[in-house]
Design an enzyme around this catalytic site. Sequence first.
Site, PDB file in Angstrom:
ATOM      1  N   ARG A  69       0.809  -1.225   0.000  1.00 20.39           N
ATOM      2  CA  ARG A  69       0.000   0.000   0.000  1.00 20.39           C
ATOM      3  C   ARG A  69       0.837   1.268   0.000  1.00 20.39           C
ATOM      4  O   ARG A  69       0.359   2.328  -0.381  1.00 20.39           O
ATOM      5  CB  ARG A  69      -0.916   0.024   1.228  1.00 20.39           C
ATOM      6  CG  ARG A  69      -1.875  -1.148   1.310  1.00 20.39           C
ATOM      7  CD  ARG A  69      -2.542  -1.195   2.658  1.00 20.39           C
ATOM      8  NE  ARG A  69      -1.514  -1.472   3.683  1.00 20.39           N
ATOM      9  CZ  ARG A  69      -1.702  -1.351   4.989  1.00 20.39           C
ATOM     10  NH1 ARG A  69      -2.871  -0.960   5.454  1.00 20.39           N
ATOM     11  NH2 ARG A  69      -0.736  -1.632   5.836  1.00 20.39           N
ATOM     12  N   ARG A 104      17.641  27.969  -2.471  1.00 23.29           N
ATOM     13  CA  ARG A 104      17.140  28.845  -1.408  1.00 23.29           C
ATOM     14  C   ARG A 104      18.202  28.884  -0.317  1.00 23.29           C
ATOM     15  O   ARG A 104      18.576  27.862   0.231  1.00 23.29           O
ATOM     16  CB  ARG A 104      15.819  28.320  -0.863  1.00 23.29           C
ATOM     17  CG  ARG A 104      14.718  28.251  -1.931  1.00 23.29           C
ATOM     18  CD  ARG A 104      13.436  27.647  -1.347  1.00 23.29           C
ATOM     19  NE  ARG A 104      12.460  27.346  -2.361  1.00 23.29           N
ATOM     20  CZ  ARG A 104      11.407  28.115  -2.659  1.00 23.29           C
ATOM     21  NH1 ARG A 104      11.208  29.236  -2.012  1.00 23.29           N
ATOM     22  NH2 ARG A 104      10.557  27.749  -3.600  1.00 23.29           N
ATOM     23  N   HIS A 123      20.491  30.902   4.583  1.00 26.53           N
ATOM     24  CA  HIS A 123      19.760  31.763   5.510  1.00 26.53           C
ATOM     25  C   HIS A 123      20.028  31.412   6.969  1.00 26.53           C
ATOM     26  O   HIS A 123      20.316  30.269   7.296  1.00 26.53           O
ATOM     27  CB  HIS A 123      18.248  31.627   5.277  1.00 26.53           C
ATOM     28  CG  HIS A 123      17.819  31.932   3.888  1.00 26.53           C
ATOM     29  ND1 HIS A 123      16.804  31.241   3.263  1.00 26.53           N
ATOM     30  CD2 HIS A 123      18.250  32.840   2.985  1.00 26.53           C
ATOM     31  CE1 HIS A 123      16.623  31.720   2.044  1.00 26.53           C
ATOM     32  NE2 HIS A 123      17.489  32.688   1.848  1.00 26.53           N
ATOM     33  N   LYS A 139      16.539  23.894  13.199  1.00 25.26           N
ATOM     34  CA  LYS A 139      15.644  23.374  12.168  1.00 25.26           C
ATOM     35  C   LYS A 139      15.792  21.861  12.041  1.00 25.26           C
ATOM     36  O   LYS A 139      16.885  21.329  12.163  1.00 25.26           O
ATOM     37  CB  LYS A 139      15.981  23.979  10.798  1.00 25.26           C
ATOM     38  CG  LYS A 139      15.876  25.474  10.725  1.00 25.26           C
ATOM     39  CD  LYS A 139      16.324  25.973   9.356  1.00 25.26           C
ATOM     40  CE  LYS A 139      16.235  27.483   9.282  1.00 25.26           C
ATOM     41  NZ  LYS A 139      16.670  27.995   7.967  1.00 25.26           N
ATOM     42  N   TYR A 186      10.051  21.703   6.952  1.00 22.30           N
ATOM     43  CA  TYR A 186      10.911  21.872   8.117  1.00 22.30           C
ATOM     44  C   TYR A 186      10.157  22.378   9.321  1.00 22.30           C
ATOM     45  O   TYR A 186       9.156  23.059   9.213  1.00 22.30           O
ATOM     46  CB  TYR A 186      12.146  22.717   7.835  1.00 22.30           C
ATOM     47  CG  TYR A 186      11.976  24.023   7.121  1.00 22.30           C
ATOM     48  CD1 TYR A 186      12.173  25.228   7.778  1.00 22.30           C
ATOM     49  CD2 TYR A 186      11.690  24.064   5.753  1.00 22.30           C
ATOM     50  CE1 TYR A 186      12.082  26.432   7.112  1.00 22.30           C
ATOM     51  CE2 TYR A 186      11.595  25.262   5.078  1.00 22.30           C
ATOM     52  CZ  TYR A 186      11.787  26.454   5.764  1.00 22.30           C
ATOM     53  OH  TYR A 186      11.682  27.642   5.098  1.00 22.30           O
ATOM     54  N   ASP A 245      18.198  36.412  -2.450  1.00 25.15           N
ATOM     55  CA  ASP A 245      19.284  35.459  -2.230  1.00 25.15           C
ATOM     56  C   ASP A 245      20.495  35.771  -3.102  1.00 25.15           C
ATOM     57  O   ASP A 245      21.633  35.567  -2.685  1.00 25.15           O
ATOM     58  CB  ASP A 245      18.815  34.028  -2.465  1.00 25.15           C
ATOM     59  CG  ASP A 245      17.939  33.505  -1.339  1.00 25.15           C
ATOM     60  OD1 ASP A 245      17.792  34.194  -0.315  1.00 25.15           O
ATOM     61  OD2 ASP A 245      17.412  32.390  -1.488  1.00 25.15           O
TER      62      ASP A 245
END
Length: 187
Positions: free
Chosen positions: A23, A59, A62, A72, A132, A168
Site C-alpha cells: 500500500r 534557497r 539563511h 531546524k 521543516y 538570495d
Amino acid sequence: MRVSPTEIADLLIVHIEAHRDARGFFAETWREEWGEKLGLARPFVQDNHARSEHKGVLRGLHFQKPPAAQSKLVWVTRGAAYDVAVDLRKGSPTYGRWHGQLLSEENMLRFFIPRGFAHGYMTLEPGTEFQYKVDARYSPEHECGIRWDDPDLAVSWPALEPVLSAKDGGLPLLRHVDSPFVYRKEQ
C-alpha cells in the site's frame, strides 16, 4: 528514530523508521521526546512547507540572528534536494565549514541544524517539496544570510544553473557578516 553525527559537531542526520508494504508506507515523523535526543533547547513552534517547481531552485544560505535564532529539522517529502549547513559559531573548530546532505522522498532522511548555522538547499528534481520544523518563529527583522557561492566557503553545489530569488542573489559574503553565534561545547 536513529541519529547519526556528521563531521561538524551538533549537525545530525535523523533516520526514521518507515513501515512499508504494497500500500505504501507509514512512519512517525516526530515525537516530542526526540527533541532531547537531538539536543533541542526548546520545542518546535512552527512548521514550514516549500514547493519548488523547477530543478536547480536554490534557497539560502539563511539564518536568523538571536534572539530569534532557529534550530531546524528539515526533510524532503517529494523529489530531492541537496541540503547544506554552514557553521557560523565563532570559536568553533569547524567555523566556516559546511556539510551537504542529499534529502529525498526515497531516503526519508531528516537533517537537524541547530542555531548557529546558515542553511540552504538546491532542488534536484522539478516539483520538490521541502518541509521543516523550527524552534523560533520567522522574524523578518532578524533575518540574515550569506551568498550561496561564497568563494571562501566553496560549497560543492550540484552542477545545475541555480534559480535564485533577487534577495538570495544579493546576500553578502561571510567575511562581511559579523556572526552573532558563539561556539559552546555543551550545545
